[in-house]
Design an enzyme around this catalytic site. Structure first.
Site, PDB file in Angstrom:
ATOM      1  N   GLY A 141      45.211  44.215  43.388  1.00 17.60           N
ATOM      2  CA  GLY A 141      46.791  44.011  43.204  1.00 17.60           C
ATOM      3  C   GLY A 141      46.962  42.673  42.550  1.00 17.60           C
ATOM      4  O   GLY A 141      47.990  42.888  41.919  1.00 17.60           O
ATOM      5  N   GLU A 164      39.104  48.268  44.184  1.00 15.30           N
ATOM      6  CA  GLU A 164      39.601  48.952  45.569  1.00 15.30           C
ATOM      7  C   GLU A 164      38.437  49.834  46.000  1.00 15.30           C
ATOM      8  O   GLU A 164      38.223  50.162  47.259  1.00 15.30           O
ATOM      9  CB  GLU A 164      40.857  49.675  45.420  1.00 15.30           C
TER      10      GLU A 164
HETATM   11  C1  HXC Z   1      42.064  38.383  51.565  1.00 17.06           C
HETATM   12  C2  HXC Z   1      40.793  37.310  50.392  1.00 17.06           C
HETATM   13  C3  HXC Z   1      40.815  38.093  49.302  1.00 17.06           C
HETATM   14  C4  HXC Z   1      41.719  39.111  49.653  1.00 17.06           C
HETATM   15  C5  HXC Z   1      39.445  36.531  48.695  1.00 17.06           C
HETATM   16  N1  HXC Z   1      39.717  36.090  49.942  1.00 17.06           N
HETATM   17  N2  HXC Z   1      40.004  37.870  48.283  1.00 17.06           N
HETATM   18  N3  HXC Z   1      41.451  37.424  51.355  1.00 17.06           N
HETATM   19  N4  HXC Z   1      42.338  39.312  50.870  1.00 17.06           N
HETATM   20  N5  HXC Z   1      42.095  40.099  48.482  1.00 17.06           N
HETATM   21  C6  HXC Z   1      39.371  34.915  50.770  1.00 17.06           C
HETATM   22  C7  HXC Z   1      38.131  35.052  51.297  1.00 17.06           C
HETATM   23  O1  HXC Z   1      37.983  35.923  52.668  1.00 17.06           O
HETATM   24  C8  HXC Z   1      37.782  33.597  51.357  1.00 17.06           C
HETATM   25  O2  HXC Z   1      38.425  33.249  52.526  1.00 17.06           O
HETATM   26  C9  HXC Z   1      38.441  32.991  50.414  1.00 17.06           C
HETATM   27  O3  HXC Z   1      39.407  34.075  49.906  1.00 17.06           O
HETATM   28  C10 HXC Z   1      37.392  32.662  49.236  1.00 17.06           C
HETATM   29  O4  HXC Z   1      36.725  33.934  48.928  1.00 17.06           O
HETATM   30  P1  HXC Z   1      35.281  34.297  48.707  1.00 17.06           P
HETATM   31  O5  HXC Z   1      34.795  35.489  48.734  1.00 17.06           O
HETATM   32  O6  HXC Z   1      34.393  33.204  49.585  1.00 17.06           O
HETATM   33  O7  HXC Z   1      35.097  33.553  47.287  1.00 17.06           O
HETATM   34  P2  HXC Z   1      33.934  33.965  46.010  1.00 17.06           P
HETATM   35  O8  HXC Z   1      32.728  34.081  46.753  1.00 17.06           O
HETATM   36  O9  HXC Z   1      34.130  33.098  45.139  1.00 17.06           O
HETATM   37  O10 HXC Z   1      34.348  35.293  45.581  1.00 17.06           O
HETATM   38  C11 HXC Z   1      35.645  35.557  44.973  1.00 17.06           C
HETATM   39  C12 HXC Z   1      36.063  37.147  45.003  1.00 17.06           C
HETATM   40  C13 HXC Z   1      35.710  37.566  46.331  1.00 17.06           C
HETATM   41  C14 HXC Z   1      35.032  37.746  44.058  1.00 17.06           C
HETATM   42  C15 HXC Z   1      37.085  37.063  44.422  1.00 17.06           C
HETATM   43  O11 HXC Z   1      36.620  36.927  47.279  1.00 17.06           O
HETATM   44  C16 HXC Z   1      36.307  39.108  46.588  1.00 17.06           C
HETATM   45  O12 HXC Z   1      35.824  39.929  46.127  1.00 17.06           O
HETATM   46  N6  HXC Z   1      37.727  39.159  46.896  1.00 17.06           N
HETATM   47  C17 HXC Z   1      38.064  40.677  47.315  1.00 17.06           C
HETATM   48  C18 HXC Z   1      38.706  41.210  45.949  1.00 17.06           C
HETATM   49  C19 HXC Z   1      39.236  42.492  46.206  1.00 17.06           C
HETATM   50  O13 HXC Z   1      38.625  43.673  46.550  1.00 17.06           O
HETATM   51  N7  HXC Z   1      40.385  42.611  45.645  1.00 17.06           N
HETATM   52  C20 HXC Z   1      41.182  43.996  45.975  1.00 17.06           C
HETATM   53  C21 HXC Z   1      41.770  43.863  47.196  1.00 17.06           C
HETATM   54  S1  HXC Z   1      42.676  45.701  47.636  1.00 17.06           S
HETATM   55  P3  HXC Z   1      37.584  33.041  54.028  1.00 17.06           P
HETATM   56  O14 HXC Z   1      38.728  32.178  54.898  1.00 17.06           O
HETATM   57  O15 HXC Z   1      37.059  34.285  54.651  1.00 17.06           O
HETATM   58  O16 HXC Z   1      36.321  31.997  53.750  1.00 17.06           O
HETATM   59  C22 HXC Z   1      44.068  45.667  46.679  1.00 17.06           C
HETATM   60  C23 HXC Z   1      44.700  46.819  46.859  1.00 17.06           C
HETATM   61  C24 HXC Z   1      45.810  46.878  46.138  1.00 17.06           C
HETATM   62  O17 HXC Z   1      44.304  44.643  45.964  1.00 17.06           O
HETATM   63  C25 HXC Z   1      46.839  48.062  46.457  1.00 17.06           C
HETATM   64  C26 HXC Z   1      48.260  47.817  46.298  1.00 17.06           C
HETATM   65  C27 HXC Z   1      48.653  46.546  46.107  1.00 17.06           C
END
Ligand code: HXC
Length: 290
Positions: A141, A164
């Site tokens: 997103g 995703e």
């Molecule tokens: C909720 C998130 C988050 C997310 C990161 N965090 N991304 N929380 N939603 N999308 C939180 C983690 O849980 C963590 O909190 C904190 O942020 C730091 O993240 P880390 O993973 O510890 O950091 P790092 O190891 O540096 O990795 C960074 C990252 C990874 C590569 C960006 O966080 C990641 O892969 N995030 C998810 C990315 C993703 O899949 N995005 C798509 C989402 S689905 P805590 O408290 O747990 O330590 C989407 C659908 C859209 O967007 C549909 C329509 C809108």
């Protein structure tokens, strides 16, 4: 004025990015916002500035954050001083996507019936030009949100991705559509089907972003461009933006027809007259947005 400034300043959450200026008013009081910082920037205070501010969650786009962005955009749309808007995150993350923790337990019925994410496209509907200044992660997103803006500038370490698929879902805020239009089918397919990220440089080469800057200069460069845009006629900028956006929706013939209508419409404005008169008189145009 001094009193107003003082009372506004006490309400504002301090931003490390810029000193408060005397033109900040109660309208931009951060006390109404939990997840974003909102200010006016630029020498003439004509650039609306929104900074996503959920650092612990890498600016994951929870519902509350997106609603606040919508409110801030409404405020800037209504502010006659503002001629462009810049949206940014932190150096680590523009936004790491929709909030996965918020989505985790949602049912189909809640999503479909509740029109989940219906308000997300607000930024794609504003008339004023919007620049996304992307440092760090722009994932899922987050990438889609940036693509809803009109111009994307990236910091050198920015990463764009649609991961995703790794969560068992697909992009849901325009990723499959806007990314494909921006970078073409092959790269869009690769990104969406593998979840792999691309660098700022690759994004520039693919046409997703228009400029790449060192991370610490990104926001000021975006503000500079915002100021440049804001000096032009807001009325005519909105027409230019409408015409370009129509290129995504219409056939070439229909698009050219719309463009011609809008071009003709500029001749009904004082600003068109002023622009051409200023050129002939060898002076800078002074647009009044009418
Ligand atoms: C909720 C998130 C988050 C997310 C990161 N965090 N991304 N929380 N939603 N999308 C939180 C983690 O849980 C963590 O909190 C904190 O942020 C730091 O993240 P880390 O993973 O510890 O950091 P790092 O190891 O540096 O990795 C960074 C990252 C990874 C590569 C960006 O966080 C990641 O892969 N995030 C998810 C990315 C993703 O899949 N995005 C798509 C989402 S689905 P805590 O408290 O747990 O330590 C989407 C659908 C859209 O967007 C549909 C329509 C809108």
């Amino acid at each position: 004025m001094a009193l107003l400034y003082k009372s506004a300043a006490t309400l504002l959450r301090p931003s490390k990015l810029a000193p408060l200026t005397a033109t900040l008013t109660r309208q931009y009081s951060a006390s109404q916002y939990q997840y974003i910082l909102v200010e006016k920037r630029g020498e003439k205070q004509n650039v609306g500035f929104i900074q996503l501010n959920r650092p612990k969650a890498l600016n994951a786009l929870c519902d509350g954050l997106m609603l606040e962005v919508g409110q801030a955009l409404d405020t800037f749309e209504a502010d006659t001083q503002v001629g462009a808007i810049v949206i940014t995150g932190s150096e680590r993350a523009f936004a790491a996507g929709a909030d996965i923790k918020e989505m985790q337990n949602r049912t189909f019925q809640e999503c479909y019936g509740g029109n989940f994410l219906a308000h997300w496209n607000k930024v794609s509907l504003v008339k004023k030009p919007v620049i996304a200044a992307v440092n760090g992660f722009a994932l899922g997103g987050g990438c889609e949100f940036a693509m809803m803006c009109d111009i994307i500038y990236a910091g050198e370490k920015a990463q764009f991705g649609q991961p995703e698929i790794l969560l068992g879902t697909i992009p849901g805020a325009g990723g499959t559509q806007r990314l494909t239009r921006a970078v073409g089918k092959s790269l869009a397919m690769e990104m969406v089907l593998t979840g792999d990220r691309i660098t700022a440089q690759d994004a520039k080469q693919a046409g997703l972003v228009s400029k790449v800057f060192p991370a610490d200069q990104l926001v000021s460069e975006a503000i500079k461009t915002g100021e440049k845009i804001a000096c032009n006629s807001k009325l005519v900028s909105a027409m230019a933006k409408e015409a370009i956006n129509a290129a995504y929706e219409l056939t070439l013939a229909e698009g050219n027809r719309l463009e011609k209508r809008l071009f003709h419409a500029t001749f009904a404005t004082e600003d068109r007259k002023e622009g051409m008169t200023a050129f002939v008189e060898k002076r800078k145009a002074d647009f009044q947005d009418n």
